[in-house]
Scaffold this active site. Structure first.
Site, short mmCIF file in Angstrom:
data_model
loop_
_atom_site.label_atom_id
_atom_site.label_comp_id
_atom_site.label_asym_id
_atom_site.label_seq_id
_atom_site.Cartn_x
_atom_site.Cartn_y
_atom_site.Cartn_z
N LYS A 90 0.84 -1.20 0.00
CA LYS A 90 0.00 0.00 0.00
C LYS A 90 0.88 1.25 0.00
O LYS A 90 1.77 1.39 0.84
CB LYS A 90 -0.90 0.00 1.23
CG LYS A 90 -1.80 -1.23 1.32
CD LYS A 90 -2.52 -1.31 2.64
CE LYS A 90 -1.60 -1.53 3.80
NZ LYS A 90 -2.29 -1.77 5.08
N THR A 120 -7.67 8.79 9.88
CA THR A 120 -7.20 7.59 9.21
C THR A 120 -6.90 6.46 10.19
O THR A 120 -6.26 5.48 9.83
CB THR A 120 -5.90 7.89 8.41
OG1 THR A 120 -4.95 8.45 9.32
CG2 THR A 120 -6.17 8.83 7.26
N GLY A 140 -7.13 3.16 11.87
CA GLY A 140 -7.76 1.89 11.49
C GLY A 140 -7.92 1.68 10.00
O GLY A 140 -8.59 0.74 9.57
N THR A 141 -7.30 2.53 9.19
CA THR A 141 -7.43 2.39 7.73
C THR A 141 -6.89 1.05 7.24
O THR A 141 -7.51 0.38 6.41
CB THR A 141 -6.62 3.52 7.03
OG1 THR A 141 -7.01 4.74 7.62
CG2 THR A 141 -6.92 3.55 5.55
N GLY A 142 -5.73 0.66 7.77
CA GLY A 142 -5.11 -0.60 7.34
C GLY A 142 -5.97 -1.79 7.72
O GLY A 142 -6.17 -2.71 6.93
N CYS A 143 -6.50 -1.76 8.95
CA CYS A 143 -7.36 -2.86 9.42
C CYS A 143 -8.61 -2.95 8.54
O CYS A 143 -9.00 -4.04 8.12
CB CYS A 143 -7.83 -2.61 10.86
SG CYS A 143 -6.50 -2.28 12.02
N1 PLP Z 1 -4.92 -0.87 17.61
C1 PLP Z 1 -5.17 -2.11 17.18
C2 PLP Z 1 -5.71 -3.14 18.12
C3 PLP Z 1 -4.90 -2.42 15.84
O1 PLP Z 1 -5.11 -3.65 15.40
C4 PLP Z 1 -4.43 -1.44 14.97
C5 PLP Z 1 -4.26 -1.78 13.57
O2 PLP Z 1 -3.35 -1.50 12.90
C6 PLP Z 1 -4.14 -0.19 15.45
C7 PLP Z 1 -4.42 0.07 16.78
C8 PLP Z 1 -3.50 0.82 14.58
O3 PLP Z 1 -4.19 1.96 14.50
P1 PLP Z 1 -3.68 3.13 13.56
O4 PLP Z 1 -4.46 2.97 12.30
O5 PLP Z 1 -4.03 4.37 14.30
O6 PLP Z 1 -2.21 2.96 13.34
#
Ligand code: PLP
Length: 259
Positions: A176, A208, A210-213
């Site tokens: 990404k 943004t 949680g964008t990756g999740c």
């Molecule tokens: N907290 C948890 C439990 C996650 O799984 C994630 C995922 O990447 C994050 C925080 C990350 O959040 P952020 O998108 O702010 O980097």
């Protein structure tokens, strides 16, 4: 009786609801997929940052996976925050034991605020145990740099990085480009033979979290429904683009994308 596609997320809990398990389950639901969870760690966090991280015992993670997989089953699964090497090894074992083929690995390492979501000792385990059983891994540029030791700044670097990650044994790499400089974001999919690129304009926002999740959950949901990989990536891209564009104002910090 109606049938529904099923997806399992193996990830950390975000008390703020914007990332991790919470983002994944909301995304599965939004895409019409039945969601299940195996929680690896509980985090205490809000839009201002991560205050605490509490990993679960390894056996608790394995048992959650076994109970849902032996009864309900998962058409696809994804991993998010795995935290330590022992959890990674246990997750890889259950994936193998149940023959979960459509596994999306989001190599979550560090939260945007700087909190560690994966210990340094666990990076070798991720490469050795999890990537070889994954259908696709979805690193951002810092994660790709960490997995390869390369400096990745341009789309050409991304292609080189994708080759290096593919050589670790994963079937497909979706890198990404959100951390690239400039107004256009390029994501690159590599299946070991061909590169497929998706470009889109950058949206300027601080919402943004949680964008990756959310992206990897959307990809998992599409794979669970039987969508072929390239099309699933394109749909997950559209989903995350719309989510970022319409993210609501919540909290006093780095607000969630998923809603
Ligand atoms: N907290 C948890 C439990 C996650 O799984 C994630 C995922 O990447 C994050 C925080 C990350 O959040 P952020 O998108 O702010 O980097």
């Amino acid at each position: 009786m109606e049938k529904i596609a099923t997806a399992l997320t193996i990830a950390g809990s975000d008390s703020g609801g914007g990332a991790g398990i919470q983002a994944d389950l909301k995304t599965f639901h939004q895409l019409g997929v039945y969601g299940m969870s195996a929680i690896t760690a509980v985090t205490a966090q809000n839009t201002l940052g991560v205050a605490g991280v509490y990993p679960l015992p390894v056996e608790a993670v394995s048992e959650q996976m076994r109970e849902v997989l032996r009864d309900i089953g998962a058409d696809a699964a994804k991993t998010g925050m795995l935290f330590n090497a022992a959890i990674i090894q246990a997750v890889a074992e259950e994936v193998r034991a149940f023959g979960v083929r459509k596994l999306v690995v989001d190599p979550v390492m560090v939260a945007k605020g700087g909190a560690k979501l994966l210990l340094d000792e666990a990076i070798a385990a991720l490469k050795q145990h999890l990537l070889p059983v994954a259908e696709v891994v979805t690193p951002n540029l810092p994660e790709a740099e960490c997995l390869t030791g390369l400096s990745i700044r341009t789309p050409s670097d991304m292609r080189e990085g994708a080759r290096a990650i593919h050589a670790l044994g994963v079937r497909n790499v979706l890198m990404k480009g959100g951390h690239l400089e400039g107004d256009v974001v390029v994501d690159i999919l590599f299946d070991g033979q061909a590169f497929h690129e998706i470009s889109h304009e950058r949206i300027q926002t601080r919402h943004t979290h949680g964008t990756g999740c959310t992206f990897s959950a959307a990809l998992t949901a599409e794979l669970a429904k039987g969508t072929p990989l390239v099309q699933a990536v394109e749909r997950a891209n559209r989903f995350i683009f719309e989510a970022i564009k319409t993210a609501p104002q919540l909290g006093g910090g780095h607000g969630p994308t998923n809603h």
